[in-house]
Design a protein around this motif. Structure first.
Motif, short mmCIF file in Angstrom:
data_model
loop_
_atom_site.label_atom_id
_atom_site.label_comp_id
_atom_site.label_asym_id
_atom_site.label_seq_id
_atom_site.Cartn_x
_atom_site.Cartn_y
_atom_site.Cartn_z
N SER A 288 21.43 49.02 -25.75
CA SER A 288 22.31 47.74 -25.13
C SER A 288 22.09 46.49 -26.49
O SER A 288 21.51 46.57 -26.87
CB SER A 288 21.34 46.98 -24.24
N GLY A 289 22.84 45.48 -25.91
CA GLY A 289 23.48 44.35 -26.26
C GLY A 289 23.05 43.36 -25.63
O GLY A 289 22.87 43.36 -25.14
N LEU A 290 22.04 42.69 -26.91
CA LEU A 290 21.22 41.60 -26.53
C LEU A 290 22.06 39.94 -27.70
O LEU A 290 22.08 40.16 -28.13
CB LEU A 290 19.26 41.46 -27.10
N TYR A 291 22.95 39.40 -26.07
CA TYR A 291 23.30 38.37 -27.15
C TYR A 291 22.79 36.86 -26.72
O TYR A 291 22.37 36.39 -25.27
CB TYR A 291 24.40 37.54 -26.38
N PRO A 292 22.29 36.16 -27.27
CA PRO A 292 21.57 34.41 -26.98
C PRO A 292 22.87 34.62 -26.37
O PRO A 292 23.92 33.42 -26.54
CB PRO A 292 21.32 34.23 -28.24
N ILE A 293 21.84 33.25 -25.30
CA ILE A 293 23.47 32.38 -24.50
C ILE A 293 23.94 31.47 -25.33
O ILE A 293 25.24 30.94 -25.86
CB ILE A 293 22.90 31.92 -22.70
N ASP A 294 22.90 30.35 -26.01
CA ASP A 294 23.29 29.53 -26.89
C ASP A 294 23.19 30.23 -28.59
O ASP A 294 22.44 30.87 -29.51
CB ASP A 294 22.20 28.75 -27.20
N ASP B 189 20.67 29.98 -31.27
CA ASP B 189 19.36 30.87 -30.93
C ASP B 189 19.61 32.12 -31.52
O ASP B 189 18.04 32.73 -31.48
CB ASP B 189 19.05 30.72 -29.38
N TYR B 190 20.67 32.01 -32.30
CA TYR B 190 20.50 33.52 -32.29
C TYR B 190 19.37 33.86 -34.27
O TYR B 190 18.62 35.17 -33.78
CB TYR B 190 21.63 34.26 -33.41
N PRO B 191 18.53 32.94 -34.74
CA PRO B 191 17.80 33.30 -35.76
C PRO B 191 16.39 33.51 -35.06
O PRO B 191 15.36 34.25 -35.86
CB PRO B 191 17.90 31.70 -36.71
N VAL B 192 16.47 32.77 -33.51
CA VAL B 192 14.26 32.86 -33.06
C VAL B 192 15.24 33.84 -32.31
O VAL B 192 14.40 34.75 -32.51
CB VAL B 192 14.99 31.81 -31.39
N LEU B 193 16.40 34.01 -32.32
CA LEU B 193 16.39 35.93 -31.49
C LEU B 193 16.47 37.17 -32.82
O LEU B 193 15.16 37.86 -32.31
CB LEU B 193 17.55 36.26 -30.92
N ARG B 194 16.69 37.07 -33.84
CA ARG B 194 15.65 37.73 -34.85
C ARG B 194 14.61 38.01 -34.94
O ARG B 194 13.69 38.80 -35.13
CB ARG B 194 16.67 37.22 -36.37
N ALA C 132 33.40 38.24 -27.69
CA ALA C 132 33.65 37.86 -26.54
C ALA C 132 32.99 37.25 -26.27
O ALA C 132 32.13 35.96 -26.18
CB ALA C 132 33.80 38.51 -25.67
N LEU C 133 31.65 37.39 -26.99
CA LEU C 133 29.67 37.09 -27.19
C LEU C 133 29.40 36.94 -27.86
O LEU C 133 28.70 35.82 -28.30
CB LEU C 133 29.00 37.99 -27.26
N GLY C 134 29.62 36.40 -29.17
CA GLY C 134 29.60 36.02 -30.61
C GLY C 134 28.37 36.93 -30.68
O GLY C 134 28.69 38.28 -31.36
N PHE C 135 27.46 36.93 -32.58
CA PHE C 135 26.54 37.53 -33.11
C PHE C 135 25.14 37.85 -32.06
O PHE C 135 24.77 36.92 -30.87
CB PHE C 135 25.98 36.62 -33.86
N GLY C 136 24.68 39.13 -32.30
CA GLY C 136 23.93 39.07 -31.25
C GLY C 136 23.03 40.39 -31.96
O GLY C 136 23.41 41.27 -33.05
N PHE C 137 22.81 41.72 -31.30
CA PHE C 137 21.92 42.89 -31.60
C PHE C 137 22.81 43.90 -30.71
O PHE C 137 22.14 43.70 -29.84
CB PHE C 137 20.24 42.63 -31.68
N ARG C 138 22.46 45.31 -31.46
CA ARG C 138 21.25 46.32 -30.80
C ARG C 138 21.09 46.87 -30.85
O ARG C 138 20.44 47.01 -31.72
CB ARG C 138 23.60 47.22 -31.32
N VAL C 139 19.62 46.91 -29.46
CA VAL C 139 19.51 47.00 -29.35
C VAL C 139 18.99 48.78 -28.31
O VAL C 139 19.43 48.99 -27.99
CB VAL C 139 17.94 46.53 -29.02
N GLY C 140 18.04 49.14 -29.34
CA GLY C 140 17.87 50.55 -28.92
C GLY C 140 16.34 51.12 -28.44
O GLY C 140 15.59 50.52 -28.41
N PHE C 141 15.81 51.14 -26.73
CA PHE C 141 15.13 51.14 -25.83
C PHE C 141 15.37 52.78 -25.60
O PHE C 141 15.99 53.97 -25.41
CB PHE C 141 15.87 50.82 -24.33
N LEU C 142 14.25 53.44 -25.06
CA LEU C 142 13.74 54.36 -24.59
C LEU C 142 13.91 54.81 -23.13
O LEU C 142 13.78 56.16 -23.09
CB LEU C 142 12.31 54.63 -24.57
N GLU D 118 8.60 34.95 -23.19
CA GLU D 118 6.87 34.48 -24.60
C GLU D 118 8.09 33.87 -25.99
O GLU D 118 7.65 33.02 -26.61
CB GLU D 118 7.12 35.70 -25.14
N PHE D 119 9.34 34.07 -26.06
CA PHE D 119 10.18 33.12 -26.84
C PHE D 119 11.20 31.92 -26.35
O PHE D 119 12.34 31.61 -26.99
CB PHE D 119 10.75 34.16 -28.37
#
Length: 617
Positions: free
Chosen positions: A311-317, A320-325, A347-357, A372-373
């Motif tokens: 799933s892709g995780l993108y900060p709304i602001d 906040d991209y460095p904070v998310l990293r 559409a959403l800018g910079f984010g991360f593609r995250v793998g989950f179980l 927490e963050f």
């Protein structure tokens, strides 16, 4: 009758023959954490004043949901007729998404307590965890919990358990984690049945990292199980995989609060603090040795966890991209199954593609990032990994619909899982109907007893990750339980559905679905977006397309200004002239105008119903 020891603090090093390492494995909500609470009280590890329910569940989210997410190691002292013993217990999660935590815990133990609810009996995850323990060659102690419940049927389920693992129903211990009945006999049985750890006290030091957490003040806290040799404070240690060396600032045991000791010997479980702040320096599964006398042979590591859902995780602001990293880096330390890499969306800018179980894993991670963050995130719809072969015989690995190759597709392969479903026999027909509708094929069916049946299906993973578990629970009135494991890949008739706004593809809304479900996905998304996107000055078409073929369409009507408001009577040609002028303006606006999708619309369209699908599996 056994008596608890006087002091919970560990000496410098306990002889291996006086140590017992074990974990508790069970299905979710069968009472692991409650039983652990009674053990802590009975061994005087926690005073009555400090005691609280689910003592070892440290996260707020664990306590709110009543589920264990992180394994927790604790040392308890127990006195029997044979003397005093140090018991190292690891409380493990019961949900299928956190089975990786269980596998790490099992690798650090010699025995396991197999806990079964005396009112519900054996569940799917009970079997999965049992097979994991048997693969690790652990001594199994079968235990029935919650025998104080009015609905408990200990005789029936003791026979089921004995039939499953071999042995006599009378050997199955009967306890109540709530009232404490039988817990002292269970601790005696642990001392009696579980073998003492084996290692070379004079050999080169080798310790296995089975967990680590990040502390804002002390840096990385690493949890280890000693195999050979020993460790003492102020010694220089070395990580075999990276070659990095650090000085041991503190060494100790969790009893259950951190208690510094004068060292750790063979078979002991404890923690190390080196003051290192870099989360990549303490890799779960790595071997710790000493710089003065290093070992050259690493311990057999863990299998790397394989992400099942992306799933892709993108900060709304965007700021906040460095904070998310940084937040993902820290979470990776306490959750070794987390995988992520940067990605960009138009559409959403910079984010991360995250793998989950799994989907619950996705939900817990996003919730922890928010709490927490203090991050506000957009989560794209989950997808699984596909292998796409194009006409030029090149193979593409697709974790995101935007990576789907253009041109003629020869074959698409999707991951398949072996699903084990346990339920009362009267629900077999409904379960079969659900699995057939999800492209499942029956592998086999076994009766565990006269009342309970286990069905094994091969089902595409993409069909399970959304709402399969919800449907299963509702069709079986909550009695069915589910566990699944990967079983390879298969070819399938899959297509990529694109969503177009005014002819432009919005990559965040694209999805890879089965050909039979493409139309329903397309109509659902265009209908949802029609309600969410605000009206513009011009008409906006929303289309769903497979390649160049449009399969669904909705229009957002234009906001129309009343240009005739100033006309009081007069010739009709004047009104017609104004209307024609407005029409030309709308046409010109449509050619150059861009549709801006507000963040709220993205969040609402992408979240859909993906949250909360697999709670309490």
């Amino acid at each position: 009758m056994s008596q608890p020891s006087a002091s919970p603090l560990a000496p410098a090093s306990t002889p291996p023959e006086r140590i017992r390492n074990f974990c508790i494995i069970a299905h979710i909500d069968h009472g692991k954490s409650t039983l652990a609470d009674r053990m802590l009280q009975l061994t005087d590890s926690v005073t009555d004043r400090e005691m609280r329910a689910q003592y070892l569940d440290r996260m707020d989210i664990e306590r709110e949901r009543g589920i264990t997410i992180k394994s927790q190691a604790v040392r308890m002292n127990w006195h029997t007729d044979g003397g005093q013993f140090a018991l190292n217990m690891i409380d493990t999660p019961g949900h299928v998404d956190f089975s990786y935590e269980v596998s790490r815990s099992l690798a650090a133990c010699e025995g396991a307590i197999l806990l079964v609810d005396a009112a519900q009996g054996i569940e799917a995850q009970t079997l999965a965890n049992l097979y994991l323990a048997l693969e690790n060659d652990l001594e199994i102690i079968p235990v029935l919990n919650k025998i104080d419940l009015p609905a408990a049927d200990p005789d029936r389920f003791a026979a089921e358990l004995a039939n499953l693992i071999g042995g006599d129903p009378d050997d199955v211990l009967r306890v109540s984690g709530k009232t404490g009945i039988g817990v002292d006999q269970l601790l005696d049985r642990v001392v009696e049945r579980i073998p003492a750890p084996v290692g070379d006290p004079d050999g080169a030091t080798r310790a296995m990292i089975f967990d680590s957490v990040y502390d804002a003040y002390r840096g990385v806290v690493t949890y280890v199980r000693m195999i050979d040799g020993g460790l003492v404070p102020r010694e220089r240690i070395q990580m075999l995989s990276t070659g990095a060396t650090h000085e041991l600032l503190e060494i100790g045991v969790s009893s259950p609060e951190p208690a510094p000791s004068r060292g750790l010997g063979v078979g002991e479980v404890g923690y190390l603090i080196t003051g290192v702040k870099d989360v990549r320096q303490s890799k779960v599964g790595d071997t710790v040795t000493t710089s003065a006398r290093p070992s050259t042979e690493p311990l057999p590591g863990y299998t790397e966890p394989k992400p099942m859902v992306f799933s892709g995780l993108y900060p709304i602001d965007a700021g906040d991209y460095p904070v998310l990293r940084e937040a993902l880096d820290k979470l990776k330390l306490s959750d070794a199954a987390l995988n992520y890499e940067p990605e960009t969306s138009v559409a959403l800018g910079f984010g991360f593609r995250v793998g989950f179980l799994g989907l619950l894993h996705l939900e817990i991670v996003t919730e922890r990032l928010r709490r927490e963050f203090d991050l506000d995130l957009i989560t794209t719809a989950p997808s699984v990994v596909y292998e796409v072969t194009t006409e030029d015989t090149s193979v593409h690995t697709v974790t995101n619909p935007s990576e789907y190759p253009e041109g003629r597709i020869v074959e698409v392969r999707e991951p398949v899982v072996r699903a084990a479903i346990l339920a009362p026999k009267e629900y077999v027909g409904k379960i079969m109907e659900l699995c057939e509708s999800r492209r499942g094929s029956l592998l086999n069916m076994d009766y565990l007893s006269e009342e309970r049946v286990e069905l094994r299906y091969s089902i595409p993973l993409g069909e399970i990750v959304f709402d399969f578990f919800d449907q299963l629970k509702s069709r079986t009135q909550g009695y069915a339980s589910l566990d699944y494991e990967p079983m390879g890949e298969q070819g399938a008739d899959l297509v990529k559905v694109d969503i177009l706004l005014q002819g432009e593809t919005v990559d965040a809304f694209s999805a890879i679905v089965h050909k039979d479900k493409a139309y329903s996905y397309g109509t659902m998304m265009v209908e949802r977006l029609r309600k969410l996107i605000p009206r513009q000055q011009f008409e906006v078409p929303i289309q769903a397309a497979i390649g160049a073929r449009i399969i669904a369409r909705e229009n957002i009507r234009a906001i129309r200004k009343d240009v005739l408001a100033k006309c009081y009577g007069g010739d009709i040609s004047r009104k017609r002239k104004l209307l024609e002028k407005q029409k030309e303006g709308k046409k010109r606006m449509k050619m150059v105008g861009r549709v801006e999708v507000p963040q709220e619309a993205f969040i609402a369209a992408l979240s859909g119903d993906i949250g909360g699908k697999e709670k309490g599996k």
